[in-house]
Design an enzyme around this catalytic site. Structure first.
Site, PDB file in Angstrom:
ATOM      1  N   LYS B  79      38.769  67.122 164.504  1.00 25.27           N
ATOM      2  CA  LYS B  79      39.438  67.488 165.762  1.00 25.27           C
ATOM      3  C   LYS B  79      40.859  67.942 165.446  1.00 25.27           C
ATOM      4  CE  LYS B  79      40.414  65.634 170.413  1.00 25.27           C
ATOM      5  NZ  LYS B  79      40.358  64.459 171.293  1.00 25.27           N
ATOM      6  N   SER B 159      38.224  65.298 176.054  1.00 24.14           N
ATOM      7  CA  SER B 159      38.891  66.366 175.349  1.00 24.14           C
ATOM      8  C   SER B 159      38.233  66.763 174.031  1.00 24.14           C
ATOM      9  CB  SER B 159      40.330  65.959 175.059  1.00 24.14           C
ATOM     10  OG  SER B 159      40.374  64.913 174.103  1.00 24.14           O
ATOM     11  N   SER B 183      37.635  60.544 176.116  1.00 18.77           N
ATOM     12  CA  SER B 183      37.569  61.827 175.406  1.00 18.77           C
ATOM     13  C   SER B 183      36.594  61.884 174.240  1.00 18.77           C
ATOM     14  CB  SER B 183      38.958  62.210 174.896  1.00 18.77           C
ATOM     15  OG  SER B 183      39.714  62.788 175.922  1.00 18.77           O
TER      16      SER B 183
END
Lengths: 95, 487
Positions: B79, B159, B183
């Site tokens: 990420k 997210s 998330s």
């Protein structure tokens, strides 16, 4: 409690975010929408409750106040938008 | 030989150990998969192909001399909230400009220590603020899943939408992710993948771009429970560079998977039924209860009375912490600068240009609730409500060992469907945010498809530091669900 245009200008200044004058009222409305929803917290009985600041109830660890690295000037400046002779270059802040 | 990208993480580890293929071959297969799919899914912001092959060759060399780590040769996606030395790190924000960190996050350091290979950096909501990936400054990720008979582009959730989409589309064997209000778990539920947020303090936050420091926690998104256990075991561990990192032993999560749930008490919180939740999700929850009963668990009704206050409390605590954390982006020492007429004007222009709308909204809310005159009414009260939420769980643990809930109140929704209504978007996290506020471990596993053919997830919440029970329950649920659908 509701946010008016003057409050938006004030908090935007505190947060150092420029907001165009034609966007101020829109932002005030958005913030009020969220803050009105948050108002429901007033229903909760919090008498005698200690505020919780951390998810884990541990004492923060202490460490020696000692230098553990150094001589990394070029690393520190590597991502600077402007640098010169080993310094960050910033806009003039004292007249 | 089967296509290498068809193998999951633990199968790939066996294949590498048996010498069936090399990490270089495996890594190349994944780079090919990314090449073929990324233009349509937009999951990767940066593909580090040369670095990946270099790491893979080094891994093959280590294995050749009998020096293989727990993730030796496994290609992973990272990420883009994790700092990776020398590789551009954006947090999906324009304000970081061309920032390429001079240091590596502790979680990724642990993964490389164990032999993993980095494929690239994965897209996310800007600064991890969002539930649909639409706040990314580099365009949204698209969910590889589509509704049956429809071509409408769906959100992968957020997210960690890039992480979830990349795992679901076999563009990596597993991915790092972070979870501040849901998330990791909500995107996992939206993409038919497994996502866990461990106990706060299990994974070091050092080198992860900070959003809300008392809530942020890293974890993996993986294709199945065992892969997730292997990855998380590598990611966790004490780190002196993070003052909230817990100095406790890392449990054997793969071993915990075999323990079963016989005699275990599973709590079902009555407050996790919300208005407008599709009947299918309620039915799936009942199905999950039946699976655990069949496996010998005892089902107990519990109450978490402050559940409905969790999201509003979160939307004070998280923006307050974010407004402080994001004060560092001033255009002076790193990131993008927009020159103004003086110093203040430069700050204000840099931040106005660099931050997206949702990030600005949250900074302003945070600034407001922390400002003189409002601190007690908002921030202090929210912290007290947070204590009440933790107390709910503490009471529940006197009756049960783990809690079963749905992960999200809906399946993946269409891109653009909720983007004009912040509160509607925030409600995505209604079932996940309590575990962040209380610091508890929670996993989402894919449990079934809905009527449109989209995956739905169930969540298991455990006691603090009891990831082992979470994995015992998750493993039983995974076997019962036997979820094998693919996008």
């Amino acid at each position: 409690m509701s946010v008016d245009d003057a409050t938006v200008r004030k908090i935007a200044r505190l947060a150092r975010i420029e907001i165009h004058e034609d966007k101020v009222t829109k932002m005030a409305n958005e913030l009020n929408g969220i803050l009105n929803w948050i108002e429901m917290l007033n229903e909760v009985d919090v008498n005698g409750v200690e505020p919780m600041a951390s998810a884990v109830a541990i004492a923060l660890p202490m460490r020696d106040d000692a230098v553990t690295d150094g001589n990394i000037q070029s690393s520190i400046l590597k991502n600077a938008p402007k640098a010169d002779s080993g310094f960050f270059v910033v806009p003039k802040s004292v007249e | 030989m089967t296509k290498l990208t068809e193998l999951n993480l633990h199968q790939a580890l066996s294949g590498l150990a048996a010498g069936d293929f090399t990490s270089t071959e495996l890594t190349q297969s994944y780079l090919n998969s990314i090449e073929a799919q990324n233009a349509s899914l937009n999951a990767y912001l940066v593909v580090t192909g040369d670095k990946a092959l270099e790491m893979a060759r080094a891994s093959d060399a280590r294995r050749a001399v009998g020096n293989a780590g727990a993730l030796e040769g496994i290609p992973l996606g990272i990420k883009d909230l994790f700092c990776t030395k020398g590789v551009r790190t954006t947090a999906a924000s324009k304000i970081l400009g061309e920032f390429a960190p001079e240091y590596e996050s502790s979680v990724t350091t642990n993964l490389w220590r164990d032999g993993a290979v980095m494929l690239g950096k994965l897209n996310l909501d800007e600064f991890a603020m969002g539930s649909s990936n639409e706040t990314s400054a580099f365009g949204n990720v698209t969910n590889p899943w589509k509704r049956k008979g429809s071509n409408v582009a769906l959100t992968p959730g957020g997210s960690s939408g890039g992480s979830a989409a990349a795992v679901a589309a076999h563009m990596c064997l597993g991915a790092t992710a972070t979870d501040t209000g849901g998330s990791i778990r909500q995107p996992a539920a939206f993409t038919g993948t497994v996502g866990i947020k461990p106990t706060y303090g299990r994974c070091s936050r050092y080198g992860i771009v900070a959003f809300a420091s008392s809530l942020d926690q890293a974890g993996p998104i993986a294709r199945n429970v065992k892969d997730s256990a292997i990855m998380l075991q590598s990611m966790m561990g004490h780190d002196a560079k993070d003052s909230t990192s817990l100095n406790v032993a890392v449990p054997d999560l793969v071993a915990a998977m075999a323990k079963g749930v016989k005699g275990m008490k599973i709590g079902i919180p009555k407050e996790y039924r919300v208005d407008g939740m599709p009947e299918e999700i309620e039915n799936l929850w009942q199905q999950g209860i039946a699976w655990l009963k069949d496996a010998g668990a005892e089902i107990v009704d519990i109450s978490l009375p402050h559940t409905k206050y969790a999201l509003p409390a979160y939307y004070i605590v998280a923006p307050a912490e974010a407004s402080s954390n994001l004060a560092r982006y001033d255009g002076m020492r790193f990131g993008a600068r927009v020159e103004g007429v003086d110093l203040t004007d430069t700050y204000e222009k840099s931040r106005a240009t660099g931050f997206g709308e949702e990030v600005k909204r949250r900074i302003l809310i945070g600034t407001y609730v922390l400002s003189a005159g409002y601190y007690d009414a908002y921030y202090l009260r929210a912290q007290k409500v947070r204590a009440r939420i933790l107390e709910d769980f503490t009471n529940a643990w006197t009756k049960c060992d783990a809690i079963l809930t749905p992960t999200a109140p809906s399946a993946a929704f269409g891109l653009g469907e909720k983007s004009d209504d912040p509160i509607k978007m925030y409600l995505n996290d209604v079932f996940t945010v309590t575990a962040n506020l209380a610091g508890l471990p929670a996993i989402s596993i894919p449990a079934a498809l809905d009527v449109d053919g989209l995956p739905l997830g169930l969540q298991i919440i455990g006691k603090a530091l009891d990831e082992e029970t979470v994995y015992s329950v998750a493993s039983v649920m995974e076997q019962a669900a036997n979820f094998s659908a693919r996008p």
